[in-house]
Write a protein that holds these residues in place. Structure first.
Motif, short mmCIF file in Angstrom:
data_model
loop_
_atom_site.label_atom_id
_atom_site.label_comp_id
_atom_site.label_asym_id
_atom_site.label_seq_id
_atom_site.Cartn_x
_atom_site.Cartn_y
_atom_site.Cartn_z
N SER A 111 0.82 -1.22 0.00
CA SER A 111 0.00 0.00 0.00
C SER A 111 0.85 1.27 0.00
O SER A 111 1.95 1.31 0.54
CB SER A 111 -0.91 0.02 1.24
OG SER A 111 -1.80 -1.08 1.20
N ARG A 112 0.29 2.28 -0.65
CA ARG A 112 0.81 3.64 -0.60
C ARG A 112 -0.40 4.56 -0.57
O ARG A 112 -1.54 4.11 -0.77
CB ARG A 112 1.74 3.92 -1.77
CG ARG A 112 1.18 3.59 -3.13
CD ARG A 112 2.24 3.76 -4.21
NE ARG A 112 1.83 3.21 -5.50
CZ ARG A 112 2.59 3.21 -6.58
NH1 ARG A 112 3.82 3.74 -6.52
NH2 ARG A 112 2.17 2.68 -7.72
N SER A 118 -1.74 -5.86 -5.36
CA SER A 118 -1.87 -7.18 -4.76
C SER A 118 -0.89 -8.15 -5.40
O SER A 118 -0.73 -8.17 -6.63
CB SER A 118 -3.30 -7.72 -4.93
OG SER A 118 -4.22 -6.94 -4.21
N TRP A 119 -0.26 -8.96 -4.57
CA TRP A 119 0.72 -9.94 -5.01
C TRP A 119 0.31 -11.31 -4.49
O TRP A 119 -0.15 -11.45 -3.36
CB TRP A 119 2.11 -9.59 -4.48
CG TRP A 119 2.63 -8.26 -4.94
CD1 TRP A 119 2.26 -7.02 -4.49
CD2 TRP A 119 3.61 -8.04 -5.96
NE1 TRP A 119 2.96 -6.04 -5.16
CE2 TRP A 119 3.80 -6.64 -6.07
CE3 TRP A 119 4.37 -8.89 -6.77
CZ2 TRP A 119 4.69 -6.07 -6.96
CZ3 TRP A 119 5.27 -8.32 -7.67
CH2 TRP A 119 5.43 -6.93 -7.75
N GLU A 120 0.49 -12.32 -5.33
CA GLU A 120 0.10 -13.69 -4.97
C GLU A 120 1.20 -14.65 -5.41
O GLU A 120 1.84 -14.44 -6.45
CB GLU A 120 -1.22 -14.04 -5.64
CG GLU A 120 -1.86 -15.31 -5.12
CD GLU A 120 -3.31 -15.43 -5.58
OE1 GLU A 120 -3.97 -16.39 -5.15
OE2 GLU A 120 -3.77 -14.58 -6.38
N ARG A 145 -3.26 -3.96 -9.53
CA ARG A 145 -2.52 -2.76 -9.17
C ARG A 145 -3.46 -1.57 -9.03
O ARG A 145 -4.56 -1.54 -9.57
CB ARG A 145 -1.43 -2.45 -10.20
CG ARG A 145 -1.94 -2.18 -11.61
CD ARG A 145 -0.84 -1.58 -12.50
NE ARG A 145 0.26 -2.49 -12.76
CZ ARG A 145 1.53 -2.18 -12.55
NH1 ARG A 145 1.86 -1.01 -12.05
NH2 ARG A 145 2.48 -3.05 -12.83
N ASN A 146 -2.99 -0.59 -8.27
CA ASN A 146 -3.70 0.69 -8.09
C ASN A 146 -5.15 0.49 -7.63
O ASN A 146 -6.07 1.14 -8.11
CB ASN A 146 -3.67 1.50 -9.38
CG ASN A 146 -2.26 1.89 -9.79
OD1 ASN A 146 -1.41 2.15 -8.94
ND2 ASN A 146 -2.01 1.90 -11.09
N GLN A 147 -5.34 -0.43 -6.69
CA GLN A 147 -6.67 -0.61 -6.11
C GLN A 147 -6.97 0.53 -5.15
O GLN A 147 -6.07 1.08 -4.52
CB GLN A 147 -6.74 -1.95 -5.38
CG GLN A 147 -6.51 -3.16 -6.27
CD GLN A 147 -6.36 -4.43 -5.46
OE1 GLN A 147 -5.39 -4.60 -4.73
NE2 GLN A 147 -7.32 -5.32 -5.60
N ASP A 286 -12.85 -9.80 -11.33
CA ASP A 286 -12.39 -9.94 -12.71
C ASP A 286 -11.32 -8.91 -13.04
O ASP A 286 -11.13 -8.57 -14.20
CB ASP A 286 -13.56 -9.79 -13.68
CG ASP A 286 -14.50 -10.98 -13.62
OD1 ASP A 286 -14.01 -12.11 -13.44
OD2 ASP A 286 -15.72 -10.78 -13.73
N LYS A 287 -10.63 -8.42 -12.00
CA LYS A 287 -9.53 -7.50 -12.28
C LYS A 287 -8.50 -8.22 -13.16
O LYS A 287 -8.26 -9.41 -13.01
CB LYS A 287 -8.86 -7.05 -10.98
CG LYS A 287 -9.72 -6.10 -10.16
CD LYS A 287 -8.94 -5.61 -8.95
CE LYS A 287 -9.72 -4.56 -8.19
NZ LYS A 287 -10.89 -5.10 -7.54
#
Length: 298
Positions: A111-112, A118-120, A145-147, A286-287
């Motif tokens: 986060s920023r 998100s990483w998996e 990204r950029n959620q 569905d991102k």
């Protein structure tokens, strides 16, 4: 605690220590969660006409922490959610915990201020004959990204510790009644760790960092390791009983599995600067990349 989960926990803890400038052991090959890893790398995903391509952004955890810090990320959080669409047969997640990719969705949110990525992880077997037994090739992929920033959710670690203690007392009593002494010892060890000032039975003792975590979080992570009995053949999942005992077994097993996983998430996320828990990932999202990346190794 499953090795893949312990590794994600260590990655969040060591990452937050690096991002916050807190003293820690670091996540090199000497760390207990890295014992059987040939490599741990981090990749970006890109859509191509033939599928997804991978672009390496960091060759090891230390380089990844630096990559994140340079780009303004200030904390990591762990999340866990049900398998959902990746488990179409409806088998309880605890029954699949022994399999790579089973047991629910574990992700790391970096986060920023303007959002999070998100990483998996994907674990694949390399050379099984390696003399040093470092056979696992581990890749963390950026699946979103950029959620939008998540709303903070306060977690009462003391209340969660009480809930885990209750679950362990119930399941230990059942194990003892059934003559399952080896499992009863695991649950007793978990209870010991919940009351200890430092880890007693936990295998990954590096996870107990008093400079980063409150005592309740250290106790929860230690107990989660000691009381983790969810595996394959010969594990707690492999048992069966008659009549009401089976119903009791199913109920207390689901209760412990759910509580242990929430304890792992809450305790790990107490290392973040805001000391709040990340929300569960949406297994139906569905991102771009999320569902496809999971199906590649789920």
């Amino acid at each position: 605690m499953q090795g893949t989960i312990a590794h994600a926990v260590a990655l969040v803890l060591e990452g937050n220590a690096a991002l916050r400038g807190v003293s820690s052991t670091g996540l090199d090959n000497g760390h207990s969660t890295m014992t059987f890893c040939e490599f741990v790398r981090f990749v970006d995903l890109a859509s191509t006409p033939t599928g997804w391509s991978e672009r390496t952004v960091a060759e090891d955890p230390t380089a990844w922490f630096g990559y994140l810090k340079e780009r303004g990320f200030n904390e990591l959080r762990l999340s866990h959610g049900p398998s959902g669409g990746t488990n179409p047969n409806g088998v309880p997640d605890r029954m699949l915990a022994a399999f790579i990719g089973g047991g629910g969705r574990w992700q790391i949110q970096a986060s920023r201020p303007r959002g999070s990525d998100s990483w998996e992880s994907r674990w694949t077997v390399g050379d099984r004959e390696r003399a040093d037994r470092r056979i696992w090739q581990v890749t963390y992929g950026r699946v979103a990204r950029n959620q939008p920033p998540s709303a903070d959710e306060s977690i009462d670690l003391q209340a969660l510790r009480d809930e885990l203690r209750e679950a362990l007392v119930r399941i230990k009593a059942f194990a003892s009644k059934q003559g399952l002494d080896n499992f009863a010892v695991c649950f007793a060890n978990g209870l010991d760790d919940l009351a200890a000032p430092s880890p007693v039975h936990a295998f990954h003792k590096e996870l107990a960092n008093p400079s980063l975590l409150p005592l309740a979080a250290i106790q929860l992570l230690s107990a989660a390791q000691s009381a983790w009995v969810f595996g394959g053949m010969g594990s707690w999942n492999d048992l069966g009983f008659d009549g009401e005992d089976q119903a009791t077994y199913e109920s207390i097993s689901e209760a412990l599995y759910g509580t242990v996983n929430r304890a792992i998430v809450a305790a790990t996320n107490s290392s973040a600067s805001g000391s709040t828990c990340a929300p569960d990932p949406d297994p139906g999202s569905d991102k771009p990349g999320k569902r496809v990346w999971w199906k590649r190794f789920g």
